[in-house]
Design a protein around this motif. Structure first.
Motif, PDB file in Angstrom:
ATOM      1  N   MET A   1       0.848  -1.189   0.000  1.00 15.50           N
ATOM      2  CA  MET A   1       0.000   0.000   0.000  1.00 15.50           C
ATOM      3  C   MET A   1       0.889   1.247   0.000  1.00 15.50           C
ATOM      4  N   ASP A   2       0.531   2.272  -0.767  1.00 17.77           N
ATOM      5  CA  ASP A   2       1.387   3.455  -0.858  1.00 17.77           C
ATOM      6  C   ASP A   2       1.286   4.283   0.415  1.00 17.77           C
ATOM      7  N   VAL A   3       2.365   5.060   0.677  1.00 14.99           N
ATOM      8  CA  VAL A   3       2.475   5.803   1.931  1.00 14.99           C
ATOM      9  C   VAL A   3       1.446   6.930   2.024  1.00 14.99           C
ATOM     10  N   GLY A   4       0.988   7.460   0.889  1.00 13.68           N
ATOM     11  CA  GLY A   4      -0.038   8.500   0.918  1.00 13.68           C
ATOM     12  C   GLY A   4      -1.343   7.978   1.502  1.00 13.68           C
ATOM     13  N   THR A   5      -1.764   6.805   1.057  1.00 12.48           N
ATOM     14  CA  THR A   5      -2.986   6.194   1.598  1.00 12.48           C
ATOM     15  C   THR A   5      -2.815   5.869   3.080  1.00 12.48           C
ATOM     16  N   ILE A   6      -1.633   5.346   3.424  1.00 19.22           N
ATOM     17  CA  ILE A   6      -1.351   5.032   4.829  1.00 19.22           C
ATOM     18  C   ILE A   6      -1.460   6.292   5.691  1.00 19.22           C
ATOM     19  N   SER A   7      -0.938   7.423   5.188  1.00 15.50           N
ATOM     20  CA  SER A   7      -0.973   8.686   5.939  1.00 15.50           C
ATOM     21  C   SER A   7      -2.407   9.133   6.188  1.00 15.50           C
ATOM     22  N   ILE A   8      -3.262   9.019   5.170  1.00 18.88           N
ATOM     23  CA  ILE A   8      -4.666   9.422   5.318  1.00 18.88           C
ATOM     24  C   ILE A   8      -5.377   8.530   6.335  1.00 18.88           C
ATOM     25  N   VAL A   9      -5.165   7.209   6.218  1.00 23.66           N
ATOM     26  CA  VAL A   9      -5.787   6.276   7.168  1.00 23.66           C
ATOM     27  C   VAL A   9      -5.299   6.553   8.588  1.00 23.66           C
ATOM     28  N   LEU A  10      -4.008   6.846   8.720  1.00 28.01           N
ATOM     29  CA  LEU A  10      -3.427   7.123  10.029  1.00 28.01           C
ATOM     30  C   LEU A  10      -4.050   8.375  10.649  1.00 28.01           C
ATOM     31  N   LEU A  11      -4.161   9.440   9.884  1.00 28.18           N
ATOM     32  CA  LEU A  11      -4.712  10.687  10.405  1.00 28.18           C
ATOM     33  C   LEU A  11      -6.170  10.515  10.828  1.00 28.18           C
ATOM     34  N   ILE A  12      -6.961   9.895   9.954  1.00 30.52           N
ATOM     35  CA  ILE A  12      -8.384   9.683  10.270  1.00 30.52           C
ATOM     36  C   ILE A  12      -8.536   8.748  11.475  1.00 30.52           C
ATOM     37  N   GLY A  13      -7.739   7.682  11.490  1.00 29.20           N
ATOM     38  CA  GLY A  13      -7.817   6.723  12.590  1.00 29.20           C
ATOM     39  C   GLY A  13      -7.448   7.341  13.927  1.00 29.20           C
ATOM     40  N   LEU A  14      -6.408   8.194  13.926  1.00 32.63           N
ATOM     41  CA  LEU A  14      -5.984   8.834  15.170  1.00 32.63           C
ATOM     42  C   LEU A  14      -7.070   9.751  15.706  1.00 32.63           C
ATOM     43  N   MET A  15      -7.684  10.543  14.839  1.00 35.91           N
ATOM     44  CA  MET A  15      -8.748  11.448  15.266  1.00 35.91           C
ATOM     45  C   MET A  15      -9.962  10.668  15.795  1.00 35.91           C
ATOM     46  N   LEU A  16     -10.319   9.584  15.113  1.00 37.34           N
ATOM     47  CA  LEU A  16     -11.481   8.797  15.543  1.00 37.34           C
ATOM     48  C   LEU A  16     -11.237   8.141  16.898  1.00 37.34           C
ATOM     49  N   LEU A  17     -10.067   7.557  17.082  1.00 34.17           N
ATOM     50  CA  LEU A  17      -9.775   6.874  18.340  1.00 34.17           C
ATOM     51  C   LEU A  17      -9.701   7.854  19.507  1.00 34.17           C
ATOM     52  N   LEU A  18      -9.108   9.032  19.272  1.00 33.82           N
ATOM     53  CA  LEU A  18      -9.058  10.040  20.331  1.00 33.82           C
ATOM     54  C   LEU A  18     -10.450  10.590  20.617  1.00 33.82           C
ATOM     55  N   ALA A  19     -11.278  10.710  19.575  1.00 35.03           N
ATOM     56  CA  ALA A  19     -12.627  11.262  19.744  1.00 35.03           C
ATOM     57  C   ALA A  19     -13.499  10.345  20.603  1.00 35.03           C
TER      58      ALA A  19
END
Length: 542
Positions: A1-19
């Motif tokens: 998987m390319d790093v751009g997609t990983i970055s987007i998933v990481l950012l969204i996942g971090l916000m959701l888990l903290l929320a």
């Protein structure tokens, strides 16, 4: 998987888990596993029954997992990391002993008839406490317990009282020995002593901004800070000035006597002999014997022949509450900058100094030590778990090529140097409103610092430029100033919750955040000074 997609998933996942309220350490660890799976064994997401056949699961203890384990092990076994629980333990001892309360009382005597004097005393007290331990939460709680009732009782404006306590109480972020600076130095392999030295001037600049704001606001609107009722027994005018001068002479005599005896000891034992390629002992050379002796003689002359013994006795009773904090600061910072010890040893010496002072004052007991140890265990445990989780995520993202991807994306945006720095500041300010500073320094700094080091050095700053060797130090101080703002930033500004735990129930979180607004502006002004004039961090650096 390319790093751009990983970055987007990481950012969204971090916000959701903290929320949803998941602790940062756990959220970071979960996302670290997800990043590694997406990068090195994405088949686990589509065909989990193939477990054991890929790069991650085929042979445990090798490949990316091995690199990650080595990174975490190296971080957690760094000797300087021991200083963190020691500084927290020292702060806990200070909070539970009467040292801070006596310091507040002594400061209040000297500034009791000054408009906004109690607010100024609170800020000065916060600076002194920051220089003793560098722990933010404890300072806000302690100031909330000691200063807030006093200011509210005297009719101080509630917003000003709240803002002063929280803005001043968070100065431990900037003023050494700051735990934020220690973690930054560990992660970036930057000299912690250099970070401490560079942060002195910006830290005291920010403190002076707060005090100047208090003075100006209270002079323009005296109703914000009414003067206390006049006490006929309080010294006034020239008499108070003379008493203060006598107290300063006593402090000078004590300090110079200690340095005199130190220089005599090193001279008699021959330990201060000049050795090639070895730094001389600071203030411990033979010439310092007569220099400190002269200062001691002048101070004693002032005490006995100018101020008088009776005035000196009265001034000592008024100001003796300041002596213990000054001793602790001298032990901690003096041992670091005097070349006696490193950061970790200085923290240990500070703990011993505070405990001995508590014993001398008759306050040391099993309950004091036990409560302080429990507080240290809880605080250190939180920091360590966040450190493990965030370091795991940062390491996984680095192995996946994330920092290079982000760096190329920012640099390719064709922004001017100052524009790139402003974008970084906005990202840090935004993240600071939602995340703990430990997670930010572990997740964001390894991405941002390499980008800053690639920028043209002559374009960093407007009124001056930092030396290339001090670039990482400057960015570390700049980051700490950002974190200073984050402690007051809604919705998760931790200073608000610290104060809410000890303030009267009629003061809501909304009231507390409302009191922060002018002080956030002050912090942003200090941040702007660091961006416009980077050489400010080099004033005390060699």
């Amino acid at each position: 998987m390319d790093v751009g997609t990983i970055s987007i998933v990481l950012l969204i996942g971090l916000m959701l888990l903290l929320a949803i309220g998941m602790p940062l350490g756990m959220a970071s660890a979960i996302l670290a596993v997800l990043v590694l799976v997406m990068k090195f064994e994405p088949g686990l997401l589509t065909a989990p029954w193939e477990f054991g056949e890929g790069m991650l699961t085929g042979r445990f203890g090798s490949g990316p997992l091995n690199i990650l384990a080595q990174k975490i092990y190296g971080l957690l076994t760094d000797y300087v990391l021991i200083s963190i629980p020691l500084f927290i333990f020292m702060a806990a001892l200070l909070e539970r002993s009467g040292i801070a309360k006596d310091m507040y009382s002594s400061l209040n005597i000297w500034l009791s008839r000054t408009r906004g004097g109690i607010a100024i005393v609170t800020s000065i007290m916060a600076v002194i406490m920051a220089a003793m331990s560098g722990i933010i939460g404890g300072e806000v709680v302690l100031l909330g317990l000691i200063a807030l009732p006093q200011m509210l009782r005297l009719g101080y404006d509630q917003n000003m009282a709240i803002g002063v306590i929280c803005a001043s109480g968070s100065l431990g972020t900037m003023i050494p020995p700051s735990i934020v600076l220690i973690i930054f130095g560990l992660i970036t392999e930057t000299s912690i002593k250099a970070l401490f030295t560079a942060a002195f001037v910006p830290g005291f600049m920010l403190a002076s901004f707060i005090i100047i704001y208090i003075i100006i606001r209270t002079q323009l609107n005296p109703a914000l800070a009414p003067l206390p009722a006049d006490d006929p027994n309080d010294p006034k005018g020239r008499d108070k000035t003379m008493l203060f001068g006598a107290f300063l002479a006593i402090l000078t005599a004590g300090f110079s006597a200690a340095l005199f005896l130190r220089a005599v000891f090193f001279t008699l034992t021959g330990q201060n002999a000049v050795i090639e390629n070895v730094d001389p002992i600071a203030l411990g050379q033979p010439e310092h014997v007569w220099k400190t002796g002269i200062v001691l003689a002048i101070a004693l002359g002032l005490i006995f022949f100018v101020f008088g013994k009776e005035r000196a006795r009265v001034s000592w009773q008024m100001g003796k509450g300041l002596v213990a904090p000054i001793v602790v600061i001298g032990v901690v910072m003096g041992s670091i900058y005097g070349g006696i010890s490193g950061i970790t040893e200085a923290a240990g010496m500070g703990v011993v100094a505070v405990f001995l002072i508590s014993v001398f004052r008759g306050e040391a007991n099993v309950e004091l030590v036990w409560d302080s140890l429990m507080r240290t265990l809880k605080s250190t445990g939180t920091i360590i778990w966040v450190t493990i989780g965030a370091a795991t995520l940062a390491g996984a993202y680095t192995i996946a090529g994330g920092p290079t991807f982000v760096a190329n994306m920012i640099v390719s945006a064709d922004l001017p140097t100052m524009g790139i720095l402003l974008v970084m500041m906005l990202i840090l300010l935004f993240m600071g409103a939602f995340m703990d500073w430990v997670g930010i320094v572990l997740l964001i700094i390894p991405v941002f610092l390499p980008i800053v080091q690639r920028l043209p050095i002559e374009e960093i700053g407007i009124l001056g430029h930092v030396e290339p060797k001090n670039l990482a130090v400057w960015f570390g101080v700049l980051f700490c100033m950002n974190m200073q703002v984050s402690f007051l930033s809604p919705p998760f500004g931790p200073a608000a919750f610290y104060l809410k735990s000890v303030c009267p129930p009629e003061i809501s979180l909304t009231d507390i955040f409302r009191g922060f607004l002018p002080f956030i502006c002050i912090q942003l002004c200090a941040l702007s000074v660091l961006l416009i004039y980077p050489p400010i961090i080099e004033i005390l650096l060699d």
